[in-house]
Motif scaffolding. Structure first.
Motif, PDB file in Angstrom:
ATOM      1  N   GLU A 191      -5.268  17.186  13.026  1.00  0.00           N
ATOM      2  CA  GLU A 191      -4.382  17.064  12.839  1.00  0.00           C
ATOM      3  C   GLU A 191      -4.345  16.721  11.694  1.00  0.00           C
ATOM      4  N   LEU A 192      -5.510  15.730  10.919  1.00  0.00           N
ATOM      5  CA  LEU A 192      -5.305  15.353   9.340  1.00  0.00           C
ATOM      6  C   LEU A 192      -5.952  16.459   8.835  1.00  0.00           C
ATOM      7  N   ARG A 193      -7.071  17.601   9.477  1.00  0.00           N
ATOM      8  CA  ARG A 193      -7.285  18.291   8.895  1.00  0.00           C
ATOM      9  C   ARG A 193      -6.323  19.492   8.771  1.00  0.00           C
ATOM     10  N   GLU A 194      -5.425  19.987   9.197  1.00  0.00           N
ATOM     11  CA  GLU A 194      -3.823  20.077   9.069  1.00  0.00           C
ATOM     12  C   GLU A 194      -3.631  19.992   8.088  1.00  0.00           C
ATOM     13  N   ALA A 195      -3.270  18.425   8.249  1.00  0.00           N
ATOM     14  CA  ALA A 195      -2.085  17.421   7.251  1.00  0.00           C
ATOM     15  C   ALA A 195      -2.990  17.968   5.573  1.00  0.00           C
ATOM     16  N   MET A 196      -4.307  17.933   5.367  1.00  0.00           N
ATOM     17  CA  MET A 196      -4.814  17.863   4.392  1.00  0.00           C
ATOM     18  C   MET A 196      -4.721  19.202   3.449  1.00  0.00           C
ATOM     19  N   HIS A 197      -5.184  19.888   4.562  1.00  0.00           N
ATOM     20  CA  HIS A 197      -5.248  21.766   3.529  1.00  0.00           C
ATOM     21  C   HIS A 197      -3.518  21.896   3.354  1.00  0.00           C
ATOM     22  N   GLU A 198      -2.645  21.328   4.213  1.00  0.00           N
ATOM     23  CA  GLU A 198      -1.255  21.507   3.826  1.00  0.00           C
ATOM     24  C   GLU A 198      -1.287  20.809   2.522  1.00  0.00           C
ATOM     25  N   ALA A 199      -0.997  20.092   2.369  1.00  0.00           N
ATOM     26  CA  ALA A 199      -0.508  18.334   0.965  1.00  0.00           C
ATOM     27  C   ALA A 199      -1.377  19.459   0.265  1.00  0.00           C
ATOM     28  N   ALA A 200      -2.609  19.466  -0.298  1.00  0.00           N
ATOM     29  CA  ALA A 200      -3.444  19.790  -1.229  1.00  0.00           C
ATOM     30  C   ALA A 200      -3.398  21.278  -1.800  1.00  0.00           C
ATOM     31  N   LYS A 201      -2.110  21.825  -1.053  1.00  0.00           N
ATOM     32  CA  LYS A 201      -1.352  23.508  -2.195  1.00  0.00           C
ATOM     33  C   LYS A 201      -1.064  22.907  -3.148  1.00  0.00           C
ATOM     34  N   GLY A 202      -1.291  23.185  -4.284  1.00  0.00           N
ATOM     35  CA  GLY A 202      -0.717  23.012  -5.215  1.00  0.00           C
ATOM     36  C   GLY A 202      -0.978  21.730  -6.313  1.00  0.00           C
ATOM     37  N   ALA A 203      -2.067  20.661  -4.921  1.00  0.00           N
ATOM     38  CA  ALA A 203      -1.962  19.061  -5.363  1.00  0.00           C
ATOM     39  C   ALA A 203      -3.266  18.946  -7.006  1.00  0.00           C
ATOM     40  N   ASP A 204      -2.928  17.783  -7.532  1.00  0.00           N
ATOM     41  CA  ASP A 204      -3.582  17.828  -8.528  1.00  0.00           C
ATOM     42  C   ASP A 204      -4.855  17.375  -8.327  1.00  0.00           C
ATOM     43  N   ALA A 205      -4.334  16.063  -7.353  1.00  0.00           N
ATOM     44  CA  ALA A 205      -5.565  15.077  -7.168  1.00  0.00           C
ATOM     45  C   ALA A 205      -5.351  14.614  -5.295  1.00  0.00           C
ATOM     46  N   VAL A 206      -7.124  14.857  -4.610  1.00  0.00           N
ATOM     47  CA  VAL A 206      -7.155  14.516  -3.108  1.00  0.00           C
ATOM     48  C   VAL A 206      -8.246  13.302  -3.239  1.00  0.00           C
TER      49      VAL A 206
END
Ligand code: C5P
Length: 223
Positions: free
Chosen positions: A76-91
């Motif tokens: 679940e973390l993997r899915e959420a991170m890939h989704e949230a990382a789209k267009g993000a400046d930093a992760v």
């Protein structure tokens, strides 16, 4: 006053541990409290960023002005991170991800059956940090954490350098988790290693202080 150097930036932070279910009532977990990730989210919001905090189970109160996404398992973390990382400046991957999960999820509570314990078969979870680096967008700054044991002065830094190279992130915060180390603690300390060869000592202090040093390093790398 806090710097406002993250205004207009979108950042993503993962926090806490994952829980890998065995059956409807049991899971494999770890001792991560989520405090470091929550501190990172809070400080980034105070410095003006739009923050998505992806968090495993924790009792911590959601920081103000932060978008909170709750997850349970590593997948679940993997899915959420890939989704949230789209267009993000930093992760920033501050979550303590379970390396393994039970390979089968029992549909009912596993019963005691004589004296033999049931077999526990495990499957390997994906390395989310490595995946995020592989999917990195141009200019995106990615930060990992490494909790290392071993000799505090030299050995753990060598492990950290090797881990940074293996993961491919821009920055890696290495902390020592021997006795009195980072887990469940209010304080933290460590070294912030840069893929450019830089190395910054973060002296013992609050998790907010360590978060501030990490955002300093991220902000200088954002173009
Ligand atoms: O390999 P190790 O677990 O020491 O690496 C720690 C770093 O990698 C942390 O940033 C953690 O969030 C991340 N990680 C991950 N996916 C995993 C294991 C660790 O993203 N399956």
């Amino acid at each position: 006053a806090l710097p406002r150097d993250l205004v207009g930036r979108r950042v993503v932070v993962s926090a806490g541990g994952t829980r890998e279910p065995l059956d409807p009532v049991r899971f494999l977990g770890n001792r991560s409290s989520g405090k470091q990730g929550y501190a990172l989210a809070k400080v980034a919001a105070q410095r003006g960023a739009h923050v998505t905090l992806v968090a495993g189970p924790t009792d911590l109160a959601a920081p103000a002005a932060v978008e909170l996404v709750r997850i349970g398992t590593a997948l679940e973390l993997r899915e959420a991170m890939h989704e949230a990382a789209k267009g993000a400046d930093a992760v920033v991957m501050a979550a303590a991800v379970a390396d393994f999960r039970p390979s089968d999820l029992a549909g009912h509570k596993i019963k005691k059956d004589g004296s033999e314990p049931p077999p526990l078969r495990l499957a390997v979870n994906p390395d989310i940090l490595v995946e995020l680096v592989a999917a990195r967008e141009p200019g995106q700054v990615i930060v990992g954490f490494a909790a290392e044991t071993g000799d505090e002065t030299t050995e753990f830094l060598e492990y950290g350098r090797r881990k940074l190279a293996r993961k491919g992130s821009d920055l890696l915060l290495v902390n020592w988790v021997g006795e009195g180390g980072a887990f469940e603690n209010a304080d933290n300390q460590g070294r912030l290693l840069g893929a450019d060869g830089s190395e910054t000592e973060v002296p013992h202090g609050s998790k907010a202080l360590l978060a501030a040093r990490i955002w300093d390093a991220v902000a200088t790398r954002l173009t």
